[in-house]
Enzyme design. Structure first.
Site, PDB file in Angstrom:
ATOM      1  CB  THR A   1      22.214  40.473  76.520  1.00 34.48           C
ATOM      2  OG1 THR A   1      23.479  40.868  75.974  1.00 34.48           O
ATOM      3  CG2 THR A   1      21.200  41.581  76.329  1.00 34.48           C
TER       4      THR A   1
ATOM      5  CG  ASN B   1      32.501  45.574  78.719  1.00 33.26           C
ATOM      6  OD1 ASN B   1      31.999  46.109  79.708  1.00 33.26           O
ATOM      7  ND2 ASN B   1      32.230  45.980  77.501  1.00 33.26           N
TER       8      ASN B   1
ATOM      9  CD  GLN C   1      34.489  40.825  79.291  1.00 33.37           C
ATOM     10  OE1 GLN C   1      35.534  40.182  79.259  1.00 33.37           O
ATOM     11  NE2 GLN C   1      33.777  41.047  78.196  1.00 33.37           N
TER      12      GLN C   1
ATOM     13  CB  SER D   1      28.203  35.482  78.622  1.00 32.14           C
ATOM     14  OG  SER D   1      28.129  35.219  77.246  1.00 32.14           O
ATOM     15  N   GLY D   2      28.415  32.175  78.105  1.00 36.72           N
ATOM     16  CA  GLY D   2      29.213  31.057  77.597  1.00 36.72           C
ATOM     17  C   GLY D   2      30.329  31.456  76.647  1.00 36.72           C
TER      18      GLY D   2
ATOM     19  CB  THR E   1      12.259  23.851  74.356  1.00 41.69           C
ATOM     20  OG1 THR E   1      10.862  23.608  74.340  1.00 41.69           O
ATOM     21  CG2 THR E   1      13.012  22.532  74.234  1.00 41.69           C
TER      22      THR E   1
ATOM     23  CB  CYS F   1      28.083  46.158  72.027  1.00 39.53           C
ATOM     24  SG  CYS F   1      28.365  44.636  72.902  1.00 39.53           S
TER      25      CYS F   1
END
Ligand code: PLP
Length: 386
Positions: free
Chosen positions: A72, A151, A179, A199-200, A237, A325
């Site tokens: 996102t 997706n 995706q 995205s992880g 950080t 979502c």
């Protein structure tokens, strides 16, 4: 009862090797990567190693990878960052009607900031209309954003063709590849994109970490302001354990992707064949060939997707009726509607997404369990089917 997880497009379990790789960075190598002492420099080196692994998977250069808090944020950064940095050149953005809300709602917000956005149609398979896209372009168009694969239905978009159109007109091209990365080959050079998000947690990495590839030379403003982290492009950080985990997930994906795509694709086809034989009036959503191997999206006529999900859940089978979502709301999927599927049929959609731990016996179980559920629900259906 064995639980059967078939919602890998929503999220994936973190790979044990990823967890193992991350652990020391919580309480052993915990130094702030911006500090100069050894403890911190070890963390800094781990970040750069992970950056190389992400870059390798995409055929990018490490300095073209910026870590974010997920897909996102990467989409937000690409769209807002490119839009504002290039505002003097124009204010027009082109996207599609079937994008993830990370892109769609960012575009809606940009409209409120004075940008104009064109939402391109798709055909019945969910493929973006290239003629409409070409015709929508003006001398004010600064950015095109089209997802690599959808997706919900898994349709893979003609990214190469869109990149060519964009390049010929000097327009930036972003793709949301959340995706596809780690599932099918994603090579930023051969795709010809200027930015790409990933995205992880979709690739057996941790949640809350992702990355944006930004081609060298792309004009982009930061969205998060603060310190000089990530080459002044994304302050804050660094999420060191998350970054290390994402790097490991990319390394594993690189080794296993081709084999897994083949294996999972066969299971997906087996699932569709099995369901089609036992349930009449089901529709396959998405492109029959140009589709991600791990996604099967169907509409079962005369029943509600949500009711099927609840009944499957009682059997320990976890699937989705659209994107994670949007489930929970009973709005029909914007993707299926854009593909021209009538709302009453869209309501009966189910998405099974397969992954690493999916076995043939899981598929056999779904083929055994779902048909009687559909039969029961149809018998109660207000639509009066059988
Ligand atoms: N883009 C697509 C196509 C997705 O499927 C998702 C997640 O569902 C996202 C973006 C958002 O990614 P994240 O959950 O990492 O914020």
């Amino acid at each position: 009862m064995r639980e059967i997880y078939l919602d890998y497009a929503a999220t994936t379990p973190t790979h044990p090797e990823v967890v193992e790789e991350m652990l020391p960075f919580f309480n052993q190598i915990y130094g702030n990567p911006s500090s100069i002492y050894q403890l911190s420099q070890r963390a800094k080196r781990a970040i750069e190693k992970a950056r190389e692994k992400v870059a390798d998977l995409l055929n990018a250069r490490p300095e073209e990878i910026i870590f974010t808090s997920g897909g996102t944020e990467a989409d937000n950064m690409a769209l807002k960052g490119i839009a504002f940095a290039n505002r003097k050149r124009g204010n027009h953005i082109v996207t599609s009607k079937i994008e993830h809300h990370a892109v769609l709602n960012t575009c809606r917000w940009l409209e409120k900031q004075g940008f104009k956005v064109t939402y391109i149609s798709v055909d019945k398979y969910g493929v973006v209309d290239l003629d409409e896209l070409k015709q929508s372009l003006t001398d004010k168009t600064i950015l095109i954003s089209i997802m690599h694969a959808n997706n919900e239905v898994g349709t893979v978009e003609p990214i190469l063709e869109i990149a060519t159109i964009a390049r010929e007109r000097g327009i930036y091209f972003h793709t949301d590849a959340v995706q596809t990365v780690g599932k099918i080959p994603v090579d930023v050079k051969s795709l010809g994109v200027d930015s790409l998000s990933l995205s992880g947690h979709k690739i057996y990495g941790p949640k809350g970490i992702g990355a944006l590839y930004i081609k060298k030379g792309t004009r982009i403003d930061p969205v998060i302001h603060g310190g000089h982290h990530e080459r002044n492009k994304r302050a804050g950080t660094e999420n060191v354990p998350g970054i290390v985990g994402l790097g490991k997930a990319c390394e594993i994906a690189m080794q296993e992707m081709n084999f897994e795509a083949d294996r999972v694709g066969k299971l997906r086809d087996m699932l569709y064949q099995g369901l089609k034989e036992k349930i009449d009036e089901i529709i396959l959503n998405g492109h029959p060939q140009k589709r991600l191997p791990g996604i099967l999206n169907i509409c079962v006529k005369y029943v509600e997707g949500e009711s099927m999900l609840i009944n499957l859940d009682l059997e320990g089978i976890y699937a989705s009726s659209g994107s994670a979502c949007t489930s929970g709301s009973l709005e029909p999927s914007h993707v299926l509607l854009a593909m021209g599927i009538p709302p009453e049929i869209s309501h009966g959609s189910l998405r099974f997404s397969l992954g690493k731990d999916t076995r043939e016996e899981d598929i056999e179980r779904v083929i055994e369990v779902l048909p009687p559920i559909v039969k029961k629900l149809r018998a109660m259906s207000p639509f009066g089917k059988k």
